[in-house]
Design a protein around this motif. Sequence first.
Motif, PDB file in Angstrom:
ATOM      1  N   MET A   1       0.995   4.047  -2.968  1.00 47.07           N
ATOM      2  CA  MET A   1       0.648   5.430  -2.613  1.00 47.07           C
ATOM      3  C   MET A   1       1.785   6.385  -2.982  1.00 47.07           C
ATOM      4  SD  MET A   1      -1.410   4.824   0.938  1.00 47.07           S
ATOM      5  CE  MET A   1      -1.986   6.498   1.148  1.00 47.07           C
ATOM      6  N   ALA A   2       3.028   5.945  -2.793  1.00 49.09           N
ATOM      7  CA  ALA A   2       4.171   6.769  -3.210  1.00 49.09           C
ATOM      8  C   ALA A   2       4.153   6.954  -4.724  1.00 49.09           C
ATOM      9  CB  ALA A   2       5.483   6.114  -2.769  1.00 49.09           C
ATOM     10  N   GLY A   3       3.845   5.879  -5.443  1.00 44.90           N
ATOM     11  CA  GLY A   3       3.737   5.978  -6.897  1.00 44.90           C
ATOM     12  C   GLY A   3       2.618   6.911  -7.326  1.00 44.90           C
ATOM     13  N   ALA A   4       1.500   6.862  -6.604  1.00 41.70           N
ATOM     14  CA  ALA A   4       0.374   7.751  -6.928  1.00 41.70           C
ATOM     15  C   ALA A   4       0.760   9.210  -6.689  1.00 41.70           C
ATOM     16  CB  ALA A   4      -0.853   7.374  -6.103  1.00 41.70           C
ATOM     17  N   CYS A   5       1.461   9.469  -5.599  1.00 40.81           N
ATOM     18  CA  CYS A   5       1.930  10.842  -5.322  1.00 40.81           C
ATOM     19  C   CYS A   5       2.871  11.311  -6.420  1.00 40.81           C
ATOM     20  CB  CYS A   5       2.626  10.905  -3.970  1.00 40.81           C
ATOM     21  SG  CYS A   5       1.523  10.750  -2.571  1.00 40.81           S
ATOM     22  N   SER A   6       3.788  10.451  -6.812  1.00 42.16           N
ATOM     23  CA  SER A   6       4.736  10.794  -7.869  1.00 42.16           C
ATOM     24  C   SER A   6       4.006  11.069  -9.182  1.00 42.16           C
ATOM     25  CB  SER A   6       5.737   9.657  -8.050  1.00 42.16           C
ATOM     26  OG  SER A   6       6.657   9.955  -9.060  1.00 42.16           O
ATOM     27  N   THR A   7       2.996  10.260  -9.483  1.00 43.02           N
ATOM     28  CA  THR A   7       2.223  10.452 -10.710  1.00 43.02           C
ATOM     29  C   THR A   7       1.494  11.790 -10.697  1.00 43.02           C
ATOM     30  OG1 THR A   7       1.909   8.055 -10.903  1.00 43.02           O
ATOM     31  CG2 THR A   7       0.409   9.469 -12.151  1.00 43.02           C
ATOM     32  N   VAL A   8       0.848  12.097  -9.588  1.00 39.56           N
ATOM     33  CA  VAL A   8       0.070  13.341  -9.487  1.00 39.56           C
ATOM     34  C   VAL A   8       0.985  14.558  -9.555  1.00 39.56           C
ATOM     35  CG1 VAL A   8      -1.367  14.714  -7.924  1.00 39.56           C
ATOM     36  CG2 VAL A   8      -1.872  12.302  -8.281  1.00 39.56           C
ATOM     37  N   ILE A   9       2.102  14.525  -8.857  1.00 36.73           N
ATOM     38  CA  ILE A   9       3.030  15.661  -8.867  1.00 36.73           C
ATOM     39  C   ILE A   9       3.610  15.862 -10.270  1.00 36.73           C
ATOM     40  CG2 ILE A   9       5.268  16.470  -8.022  1.00 36.73           C
ATOM     41  CD1 ILE A   9       4.492  15.124  -5.312  1.00 36.73           C
TER      42      ILE A   9
ATOM     43  N   TYR B   1      13.064   4.131  -0.381  1.00 31.11           N
ATOM     44  CA  TYR B   1      12.726   3.203   0.693  1.00 31.11           C
ATOM     45  C   TYR B   1      11.337   2.591   0.474  1.00 31.11           C
ATOM     46  CZ  TYR B   1      11.238   1.546   5.270  1.00 31.11           C
ATOM     47  OH  TYR B   1      10.739   0.780   6.285  1.00 31.11           O
ATOM     48  N   LEU B   2      10.358   3.425   0.117  1.00 34.35           N
ATOM     49  CA  LEU B   2       8.995   2.931  -0.084  1.00 34.35           C
ATOM     50  C   LEU B   2       8.911   1.969  -1.270  1.00 34.35           C
ATOM     51  CD1 LEU B   2       6.994   6.196   0.644  1.00 34.35           C
ATOM     52  CD2 LEU B   2       7.225   4.181   2.120  1.00 34.35           C
ATOM     53  N   TYR B   3       9.656   2.240  -2.334  1.00 34.05           N
ATOM     54  CA  TYR B   3       9.642   1.336  -3.482  1.00 34.05           C
ATOM     55  C   TYR B   3      10.337   0.013  -3.155  1.00 34.05           C
ATOM     56  CZ  TYR B   3       7.965   5.265  -6.287  1.00 34.05           C
ATOM     57  OH  TYR B   3       7.226   6.303  -6.793  1.00 34.05           O
ATOM     58  N   VAL B   4      11.406   0.064  -2.377  1.00 38.73           N
ATOM     59  CA  VAL B   4      12.062  -1.174  -1.943  1.00 38.73           C
ATOM     60  C   VAL B   4      11.105  -1.992  -1.078  1.00 38.73           C
ATOM     61  CG1 VAL B   4      13.910  -2.127  -0.487  1.00 38.73           C
ATOM     62  CG2 VAL B   4      14.429  -0.326  -2.137  1.00 38.73           C
ATOM     63  N   GLN B   5      10.392  -1.317  -0.195  1.00 40.82           N
ATOM     64  CA  GLN B   5       9.411  -2.011   0.638  1.00 40.82           C
ATOM     65  C   GLN B   5       8.301  -2.610  -0.230  1.00 40.82           C
ATOM     66  OE1 GLN B   5      11.210  -2.550   3.233  1.00 40.82           O
ATOM     67  NE2 GLN B   5       9.556  -2.133   4.659  1.00 40.82           N
TER      68      GLN B   5
ATOM     69  N   ARG C   1       0.832  -1.214   0.000  1.00 40.24           N
ATOM     70  CA  ARG C   1       0.000   0.000   0.000  1.00 40.24           C
ATOM     71  C   ARG C   1       0.865   1.263   0.000  1.00 40.24           C
ATOM     72  NH1 ARG C   1      -3.007  -1.198   4.007  1.00 40.24           N
ATOM     73  NH2 ARG C   1      -1.703  -0.243   5.591  1.00 40.24           N
ATOM     74  N   GLN C   2       1.913   1.281   0.822  1.00 40.68           N
ATOM     75  CA  GLN C   2       2.773   2.466   0.875  1.00 40.68           C
ATOM     76  C   GLN C   2       3.500   2.687  -0.445  1.00 40.68           C
ATOM     77  OE1 GLN C   2       5.149   1.675   4.360  1.00 40.68           O
ATOM     78  NE2 GLN C   2       3.700   2.715   5.706  1.00 40.68           N
ATOM     79  N   ALA C   3       3.881   1.593  -1.112  1.00 38.88           N
ATOM     80  CA  ALA C   3       4.582   1.732  -2.395  1.00 38.88           C
ATOM     81  C   ALA C   3       3.654   2.289  -3.464  1.00 38.88           C
ATOM     82  CB  ALA C   3       5.144   0.385  -2.828  1.00 38.88           C
TER      83      ALA C   3
ATOM     84  N   ARG D   1       4.907  -8.162  -8.954  1.00 41.47           N
ATOM     85  CA  ARG D   1       6.338  -8.096  -8.623  1.00 41.47           C
ATOM     86  C   ARG D   1       7.100  -7.345  -9.697  1.00 41.47           C
ATOM     87  NH1 ARG D   1       6.486 -14.443  -7.612  1.00 41.47           N
ATOM     88  NH2 ARG D   1       5.153 -14.183  -9.419  1.00 41.47           N
ATOM     89  N   PHE D   2       6.764  -7.606 -10.959  1.00 41.62           N
ATOM     90  CA  PHE D   2       7.441  -6.922 -12.060  1.00 41.62           C
ATOM     91  C   PHE D   2       7.274  -5.410 -11.955  1.00 41.62           C
ATOM     92  CE2 PHE D   2       7.245  -4.838 -16.179  1.00 41.62           C
ATOM     93  CZ  PHE D   2       8.503  -5.116 -16.665  1.00 41.62           C
ATOM     94  N   ALA D   3       6.047  -4.973 -11.694  1.00 47.12           N
ATOM     95  CA  ALA D   3       5.783  -3.535 -11.602  1.00 47.12           C
ATOM     96  C   ALA D   3       6.571  -2.908 -10.459  1.00 47.12           C
ATOM     97  CB  ALA D   3       4.295  -3.275 -11.419  1.00 47.12           C
ATOM     98  N   ALA D   4       6.675  -3.597  -9.329  1.00 44.62           N
ATOM     99  CA  ALA D   4       7.410  -3.060  -8.185  1.00 44.62           C
ATOM    100  C   ALA D   4       8.901  -2.912  -8.507  1.00 44.62           C
ATOM    101  CB  ALA D   4       7.210  -3.955  -6.959  1.00 44.62           C
ATOM    102  N   VAL D   5       9.467  -3.935  -9.138  1.00 45.02           N
ATOM    103  CA  VAL D   5      10.896  -3.877  -9.493  1.00 45.02           C
ATOM    104  C   VAL D   5      11.128  -2.827 -10.579  1.00 45.02           C
ATOM    105  CG1 VAL D   5      12.811  -5.189 -10.506  1.00 45.02           C
ATOM    106  CG2 VAL D   5      11.342  -6.250  -8.781  1.00 45.02           C
ATOM    107  N   ALA D   6      10.244  -2.781 -11.570  1.00 43.00           N
ATOM    108  CA  ALA D   6      10.388  -1.802 -12.655  1.00 43.00           C
ATOM    109  C   ALA D   6      10.259  -0.377 -12.133  1.00 43.00           C
ATOM    110  CB  ALA D   6       9.355  -2.072 -13.740  1.00 43.00           C
ATOM    111  N   MET D   7       9.377  -0.165 -11.165  1.00 44.04           N
ATOM    112  CA  MET D   7       9.206   1.174 -10.586  1.00 44.04           C
ATOM    113  C   MET D   7      10.494   1.624  -9.903  1.00 44.04           C
ATOM    114  SD  MET D   7       7.240   3.822 -10.027  1.00 44.04           S
ATOM    115  CE  MET D   7       5.503   3.637  -9.733  1.00 44.04           C
ATOM    116  N   LEU D   8      11.092   0.744  -9.116  1.00 40.90           N
ATOM    117  CA  LEU D   8      12.342   1.112  -8.449  1.00 40.90           C
ATOM    118  C   LEU D   8      13.445   1.386  -9.473  1.00 40.90           C
ATOM    119  CD1 LEU D   8      13.946   1.507  -5.816  1.00 40.90           C
ATOM    120  CD2 LEU D   8      14.570  -0.903  -5.983  1.00 40.90           C
TER     121      LEU D   8
END
Length: 137
Positions: free
Chosen positions: A35-43, A118-122, A31-33, A83-90
């Motif tokens: 949400m961090a991606g959503a914040c990055s997208t919106v900004i 940190y959030l993307y690693v998590q 969830r935190q990852a 899993r792919f999306a999480a690794v690709a995001m980082l």
Amino acid sequence: MERNLYAPPEAAVADVEPVFEVPDDVLKKIRQAWMAGACSTVITLAVTLLAIAGTSIAGFDAWNMVDVLLVGGLTWGIYRKSRFAAVAMLAYFVISKALMFAEGGKPAGVVWALIFFYLYVQGIRGTFQYHKLAKKQ
């Protein structure tokens, strides 16, 4: 009992999502990852729209909409526990920060970058733990 010939057909439908217990800490990481991606997208979307409107901000232009779509798609993937999306995001985040540093010459927003890192690693840890639990079930 007689069978109703005019009744609609019935079929057993399996659940799409596996039903198993997932610890809250695993779901929290995911969830935190996202949400961090959503914040990055919106900004990024907001700054890109300002750049398109004529305000010059950090070299942003209309091509940054590709960045918005990519980060938004990867965020959706993390939300879906990919899993792919999480690794690709980082990987994308690290590469984009390295390019920004190389282009700008000075580290800007290092604290925020470390928080997002940190959030993307998590998020990676959470998605892998989730799928490990799913495989056990």
